[in-house]
Design a protein around this motif. Sequence first.
Motif, PDB file in Angstrom:
ATOM      1  N   ARG A 226       5.316   0.477  14.766  1.00 46.37           N
ATOM      2  CA  ARG A 226       6.078   1.189  15.475  1.00 46.37           C
ATOM      3  C   ARG A 226       5.151   1.835  16.345  1.00 46.37           C
ATOM      4  N   GLN A 227       5.443   2.262  17.527  1.00 46.15           N
ATOM      5  CA  GLN A 227       4.658   2.815  18.494  1.00 46.15           C
ATOM      6  C   GLN A 227       4.656   4.438  18.284  1.00 46.15           C
ATOM      7  N   SER A 228       3.563   5.060  18.157  1.00 44.85           N
ATOM      8  CA  SER A 228       3.068   6.601  17.631  1.00 44.85           C
ATOM      9  C   SER A 228       3.937   7.420  18.260  1.00 44.85           C
ATOM     10  N   SER A 229       4.710   8.353  17.943  1.00 46.32           N
ATOM     11  CA  SER A 229       5.563   9.327  18.649  1.00 46.32           C
ATOM     12  C   SER A 229       4.480  10.344  19.219  1.00 46.32           C
ATOM     13  N   GLU A 230       3.209  10.503  18.947  1.00 40.69           N
ATOM     14  CA  GLU A 230       2.372  11.247  19.683  1.00 40.69           C
ATOM     15  C   GLU A 230       1.325  10.693  20.783  1.00 40.69           C
ATOM     16  N   ASP A 231       1.342   9.338  20.541  1.00 37.20           N
ATOM     17  CA  ASP A 231       0.500   8.701  21.809  1.00 37.20           C
ATOM     18  C   ASP A 231       1.258   7.355  21.731  1.00 37.20           C
ATOM     19  N   ALA A 232       1.892   7.039  22.825  1.00 39.53           N
ATOM     20  CA  ALA A 232       2.388   5.559  22.994  1.00 39.53           C
ATOM     21  C   ALA A 232       1.367   4.299  23.170  1.00 39.53           C
ATOM     22  N   ARG A 233       0.147   4.805  23.159  1.00 35.16           N
ATOM     23  CA  ARG A 233      -0.723   3.620  23.437  1.00 35.16           C
ATOM     24  C   ARG A 233      -1.166   3.119  21.805  1.00 35.16           C
ATOM     25  N   VAL A 234      -0.874   4.132  20.822  1.00 30.55           N
ATOM     26  CA  VAL A 234      -1.106   3.770  19.420  1.00 30.55           C
ATOM     27  C   VAL A 234      -0.013   2.997  18.747  1.00 30.55           C
ATOM     28  N   THR A 235      -0.345   2.004  18.009  1.00 32.46           N
ATOM     29  CA  THR A 235       0.656   1.295  17.181  1.00 32.46           C
ATOM     30  C   THR A 235       0.244   1.656  15.669  1.00 32.46           C
ATOM     31  N   THR A 236       1.428   1.908  14.987  1.00 34.29           N
ATOM     32  CA  THR A 236       1.293   2.340  13.888  1.00 34.29           C
ATOM     33  C   THR A 236       2.022   1.323  12.775  1.00 34.29           C
ATOM     34  N   ALA A 237       1.573   1.095  11.736  1.00 31.30           N
ATOM     35  CA  ALA A 237       1.921   0.375  10.677  1.00 31.30           C
ATOM     36  C   ALA A 237       2.544   1.216   9.602  1.00 31.30           C
ATOM     37  N   VAL A 238       3.951   0.990   9.264  1.00 33.77           N
ATOM     38  CA  VAL A 238       4.669   1.626   8.342  1.00 33.77           C
ATOM     39  C   VAL A 238       4.917   0.668   6.946  1.00 33.77           C
ATOM     40  N   LEU A 239       4.606   1.083   5.907  1.00 31.80           N
ATOM     41  CA  LEU A 239       5.141   0.586   4.730  1.00 31.80           C
ATOM     42  C   LEU A 239       6.957   0.716   4.406  1.00 31.80           C
ATOM     43  N   THR A 240       7.720  -0.239   4.377  1.00 37.21           N
ATOM     44  CA  THR A 240       9.121  -0.144   4.296  1.00 37.21           C
ATOM     45  C   THR A 240       9.352   0.083   2.839  1.00 37.21           C
ATOM     46  N   GLY A 241      10.601   0.752   2.641  1.00 41.88           N
ATOM     47  CA  GLY A 241      10.989   0.708   1.121  1.00 41.88           C
ATOM     48  C   GLY A 241      11.026  -0.461   0.471  1.00 41.88           C
ATOM     49  N   GLU A 242      11.129  -1.585   1.328  1.00 37.86           N
ATOM     50  CA  GLU A 242      11.050  -2.740   0.335  1.00 37.86           C
ATOM     51  C   GLU A 242       9.473  -3.163  -0.095  1.00 37.86           C
ATOM     52  N   GLY A 243       8.821  -2.929   1.136  1.00 38.19           N
ATOM     53  CA  GLY A 243       7.324  -3.120   0.668  1.00 38.19           C
ATOM     54  C   GLY A 243       6.867  -2.201  -0.172  1.00 38.19           C
ATOM     55  N   PHE A 244       7.335  -0.687  -0.315  1.00 41.74           N
ATOM     56  CA  PHE A 244       6.875  -0.081  -1.461  1.00 41.74           C
ATOM     57  C   PHE A 244       7.296  -0.367  -2.846  1.00 41.74           C
ATOM     58  N   ALA A 245       8.562  -0.721  -2.782  1.00 44.49           N
ATOM     59  CA  ALA A 245       9.026  -1.535  -4.088  1.00 44.49           C
ATOM     60  C   ALA A 245       8.268  -2.502  -4.513  1.00 44.49           C
ATOM     61  N   ALA A 246       7.971  -3.511  -3.302  1.00 42.26           N
ATOM     62  CA  ALA A 246       6.939  -4.644  -3.815  1.00 42.26           C
ATOM     63  C   ALA A 246       5.713  -4.311  -4.680  1.00 42.26           C
ATOM     64  N   ILE A 247       4.845  -3.285  -3.876  1.00 39.12           N
ATOM     65  CA  ILE A 247       3.751  -2.958  -4.418  1.00 39.12           C
ATOM     66  C   ILE A 247       3.882  -2.092  -5.740  1.00 39.12           C
ATOM     67  N   GLU A 248       4.871  -1.459  -5.813  1.00 38.64           N
ATOM     68  CA  GLU A 248       5.228  -0.643  -7.175  1.00 38.64           C
ATOM     69  C   GLU A 248       5.291  -1.718  -8.404  1.00 38.64           C
ATOM     70  N   GLN A 249       5.990  -2.754  -8.095  1.00 32.12           N
ATOM     71  CA  GLN A 249       5.943  -3.687  -8.888  1.00 32.12           C
ATOM     72  C   GLN A 249       4.690  -4.754  -9.332  1.00 32.12           C
ATOM     73  N   MET A 250       3.861  -5.069  -8.175  1.00 25.26           N
ATOM     74  CA  MET A 250       2.659  -5.611  -8.387  1.00 25.26           C
ATOM     75  C   MET A 250       1.631  -5.077  -8.790  1.00 25.26           C
ATOM     76  N   ALA A 251       1.724  -3.501  -8.908  1.00 25.36           N
ATOM     77  CA  ALA A 251       0.628  -2.674  -9.036  1.00 25.36           C
ATOM     78  C   ALA A 251       0.046  -2.634 -10.492  1.00 25.36           C
ATOM     79  N   PRO A 252       1.097  -2.597 -11.432  1.00 19.70           N
ATOM     80  CA  PRO A 252       0.370  -2.776 -12.911  1.00 19.70           C
ATOM     81  C   PRO A 252      -0.259  -4.040 -13.175  1.00 19.70           C
ATOM     82  N   GLY A 253       0.241  -5.165 -12.531  1.00 17.49           N
ATOM     83  CA  GLY A 253      -0.346  -6.388 -12.998  1.00 17.49           C
ATOM     84  C   GLY A 253      -1.884  -6.333 -12.256  1.00 17.49           C
ATOM     85  N   HIS A 254      -1.792  -5.852 -10.918  1.00 17.79           N
ATOM     86  CA  HIS A 254      -3.266  -6.201 -10.075  1.00 17.79           C
ATOM     87  C   HIS A 254      -4.287  -4.952 -10.859  1.00 17.79           C
TER      88      HIS A 254
END
Length: 163
Positions: free
Chosen positions: A90-118
């Motif tokens: 996403r484009q930063s709301s504070e600075d249009a020149r900055v691109t921000t990476a955002v973890l989605t809900g699906e991504g958070f669920a995936a890392i939550e599932q993988m974290a114990p094994g990792h």
Amino acid sequence: MTDARWLDPEERQAWLALLAVTTLLPGNLDGALQRQGRLTLFDYHVLAMLSEAEDRSLPMSELASRTYSSLSRLSHVVKKLEQRGWVARRQSSEDARVTTAVLTGEGFAAIEQMAPGHVGSVRQAVFDGLDHRDVADLERIGKKIVQQLEPSSWVLREPRINS
């Protein structure tokens, strides 16, 4: 003759041990993550850094710093994670020149599932063979090496978490 500062026998043994760790450990952890979620250790690290960030988002430049990568490498991996629905850019709301990476809900669920094994893989590969003093030495030595390689490193700025 050269003016090389050759390693003494003790330094050589330490270097060979470090080289073995840096060669064997990523493959060991990659293998476990590949079996678990078809991810590389670097992919997982990107997701983990986002999961720990405020609002689960970071500017791409900060995420590159936290994952010790170039913006081009990070961009490639974020694109792959976007295709899985785990990260959005996403484009930063504070600075249009900055691109921000955002973890989605699906991504958070995936890392939550993988974290114990990792974490289990990390514990088995690294920490099960160490005592508390070894762990403190590993942190101290690792940070000294990182300081030489990357003085502005995020890991050097991050406060230690005591449990």
